[in-house]
Design an enzyme around this catalytic site. Structure first.
Site, mmCIF file in Angstrom:
data_model
loop_
_atom_site.group_PDB
_atom_site.id
_atom_site.type_symbol
_atom_site.label_atom_id
_atom_site.label_comp_id
_atom_site.label_asym_id
_atom_site.label_seq_id
_atom_site.Cartn_x
_atom_site.Cartn_y
_atom_site.Cartn_z
ATOM 1 N N HIS A 134 7.021 -9.796 6.157
ATOM 2 C CA HIS A 134 7.023 -10.935 5.224
ATOM 3 C C HIS A 134 6.574 -12.219 5.914
ATOM 4 O O HIS A 134 6.907 -13.321 5.470
ATOM 5 C CB HIS A 134 8.435 -11.215 4.647
ATOM 6 N N ARG A 192 -4.664 -8.615 3.233
ATOM 7 C CA ARG A 192 -3.314 -8.517 3.761
ATOM 8 C C ARG A 192 -3.213 -7.212 4.542
ATOM 9 O O ARG A 192 -3.514 -6.141 4.019
ATOM 10 C CB ARG A 192 -2.326 -8.485 2.608
#
Ligand code: AMP
Length: 618
Positions: free
Chosen positions: A178, A89
């Site tokens: 997000h 990530r």
């Protein structure tokens, strides 16, 4: 395939081994209290079905802690668990990354270059990448960016209303965050309705410790509430979200707050924690409110109001909404917040069933629940997000080499405006320009092998003539003249709307040059708007040759939806939608330029599709 997913935060590390297809978690680890310089970090390893193992971590900086933790996890999983690749990530992909990529030296450098935009996160992400590369040198490492999904935001949504030069110099624009979660839950919603995400307009509400909304229009994020940084937008655990920038100026003047104090106030002391005075945990705040605590009540009211306000705004931005999705720790678990937010959304067709809402329970085995009353034009869903699974899926797609390109690339269709033009047979060319005459190519057109010619003709109608109409090459087996509806009025003719090549029973027209004149018996048409694409594009878009689709056009000055757009598929084609000048003008696309086929900056997306026509061959 099994993917090791690594999420290296500023003070913690999480990692998991996940089956990319099923989402099944084989094992997870978590290292807390990194770099706090006080207590030493500790490691927790969880293998489903086994007891949680807790260990002291010998290092409290990222690279050392990660190496130790991953070795421990792999040891506990045993030799039978093989890893196919590592998904990392990465919080900020800046302007560069609109999709996941294999990490090579260049990508690593790019992530480093983006550090000024994410000074806490990108260095930690990079440390994770470097440590994991040391451990798994022979595996591919894939960066999955939190900002990538939002790279489809149109410019008007990305741009702040400040001096564009200053904005450009410092990349001050709305990036959004997000992204992995918004993309994941929007797709889960589409799966739940057994439809394609490209058919839906969804508002995804990620309400956790960090909170953001996204307007996901037909699979693409077109608005999101976080901006250049994750501070904009909703009320969050400790972040204020939107606040009048003037208030900060005022605070600086009145209280002498410097920039670090403002940072501390807005990022760490505000939001639910600041409002409630009892911390950022929504469970405690709900309890406090139930016990009559005024500040907790206020926190809940402000939080819900802000979310509802954004939902209304995003419905307006998309011109309607088919589903609203709640996710994140609060969105998934707090029936109270969902019902508060859901109040007064009936005008959107969103009606909540309060019993279903109270009883909704989502988790690893049950990812989606509907909480809508029947019937409800706009569906309300609770979806369990799983960012690790989202990262594993994206990484696996990259590894398999059939990564679905992100919406920005894959789902938009470039649009070109086609001016009036003429296709001729060699016989007509000779009648108009002389025996043995060959057309002179002037410039190539986007469709391979096609070109605009130097030669021009005059169209002679009963009412008026139109001069300087361009001939397109190469020559064809039938003459065809393509004009717009406005041209028809000017010429005094009535041409049918047809697909190219479909000229039976169409009227003729006279063509004139300095050398000669030819009156065609047929071939005058107003071209049916159409999209050229390859068979691969067609698979991607879920259409077939001859289908008729509805296309939403954005990027001009007037957004517009075109119905009756014909799909034309051939391996020879390049993806492009062709509309005529009237249609281009209606969407305010045409620039003040002349040419047979002008590409525009606008793009279209498919809104709906239906099988109807059998296309005539060209
Ligand atoms: P996340 O960042 O997605 O893990 O979400 C954390 C937030 O979810 C915290 O504010 C928690 O208080 C909240 N949360 C988790 N479970 C519940 C629950 N049952 N009711 C209300 N809030 C919850």
């Amino acid at each position: 395939m099994n993917i090791l997913v690594i999420n290296c935060g500023s003070s913690s590390i999480r990692a998991a081994v996940i089956q990319s297809r099923s989402g099944k978690t084989l094992g997870t680890l978590r290292v807390e209290r990194l770099c706090d310089g006080v207590s030493g970090s500790n490691l927790k390893i969880e293998i489903p079905g086994n007891e949680v193992v807790e260990l002291a971590c010998p290092s409290d900086e990222h690279e050392g802690a990660l190496s130790f933790a991953i070795k421990q996890l792999m040891e506990k999983l045993g030799d039978s668990v093989k890893i196919a690749g590592v998904g990392h990530r990465v919080v900020h992909g800046g302007r560069k990354f609109d999709r996941p990529v294999v990490i090579d030296a260049e990508v690593e450098q790019a992530i480093e270059d983006i550090i000024p935009l994410a000074p806490l996160h990108n260095p930690a992400n990079l440390a994770g990448i470097r440590a994991a590369k040391e451990l798994f040198g022979d595996l591919k490492h894939i960066a999955v960016f939190d900002t990538a999904f939002h790279r489809t935001l149109p410019r008007r949504a990305r741009q702040y209303a400040i001096d564009p030069q200053l904005a450009e110099k410092h990349q001050i624009e709305r990036f959004g965050f997000h992204g992995v979660s918004h993309q994941y839950v929007a797709r889960k919603a589409a799966d739940f309705f057994k439809t394609d995400e490209r058919e839906l307009r969804v508002i995804t509400c990620h309400l956790g410790n960090g909170c953001s909304l996204a307007a996901v229009e037909y699979g693409r994020s077109i608005e999101t509430s976080m901006g250049m940084t994750p501070l904009e937008g909703l009320v969050m655990g400790t972040r204020s979200g939107d606040i009048d920038p003037g208030a900060l100026i005022y605070l600086a003047q009145q209280e002498g707050f410097d920039i670090n104090r403002v940072d501390e106030l807005l990022n760490r002391e505000s939001g639910l924690a600041g409002l409630s005075g009892i911390g950022n945990d929504m469970r405690d705040i709900e309890k406090g409110a139930a016990d009559g605590d005024e500040r907790c009540r206020l926190a809940i009211q402000v939080f819900a109001h802000r979310v509802r306000k954004y939902i209304g705004a995003y419905a307006a931005v998309m011109g309607g909404v088919d589903a609203i999705v709640f996710t994140g720790g609060i969105g998934e678990n707090s029936a109270l917040m969902r019902s508060r937010i859901g109040q007064r959304l009936e005008f959107l067709g969103a009606r909540m069933d309060l019993d279903k809402n109270r009883e909704a329970k989502v988790g690893p085995d049950n990812r989606v629940e509907s909480i809508s009353a029947d019937p409800s034009r706009c569906q309300l869903l609770v979806v369990a997000t799983n960012e690790e699974h989202g990262i594993a899926e994206q990484a696996a797609q990259v590894l398999a080499g059939h990564q679905k390109p992100t919406a920005a690339v894959d789902r938009t269709i470039p649009i070109a405006v086609s001016a009036r033009h003429v296709h001729l047979t060699q016989e007509t060319v000779e009648a108009l320009f002389g025996e043995g005459y060959e057309l002179t190519p002037r410039n190539p057109l986007s469709q391979p092998g096609q070109f605009a010619c130097e030669e021009l003709v005059t169209l002679v109608g009963p009412k008026n003539s139109i001069e300087r109409v361009r001939i397109l090459g190469p020559t064809r087996s039938a003459n065809q003249v393509e004009i717009s509806r406005t041209d028809e009025f000017a010429l005094g003719v009535d041409a049918p709307v047809r697909g190219s090549g479909d000229i039976e029973n169409s009227p003729g027209i006279t063509l004139r040059t300095d050398h000669g004149e030819v009156t065609l018996e047929k071939g005058l048409i107003c071209a049916l708007r159409h999209i050229h694409m390859t068979p691969e594009d067609a698979t991607n878009f879920g259409v077939k040759d001859g289908d008729m689709v509805e296309i939403a056009v954005t990027g001009g000055e007037r957004d517009l939806i075109f119905g009756d757009v014909l799909i034309r598929v051939s391996p020879k084609y390049k993806l492009e939608m062709h509309i005529d000048t009237d249609e281009g003008n209606a969407a305010h696309l045409s620039r003040d330029a002349q040419g047979a086929l002008l590409s525009t900056e606008a793009t279209g997306i498919i809104r709906s599709r239906r099988t109807r026509f059998d296309t005539a061959a060209e």
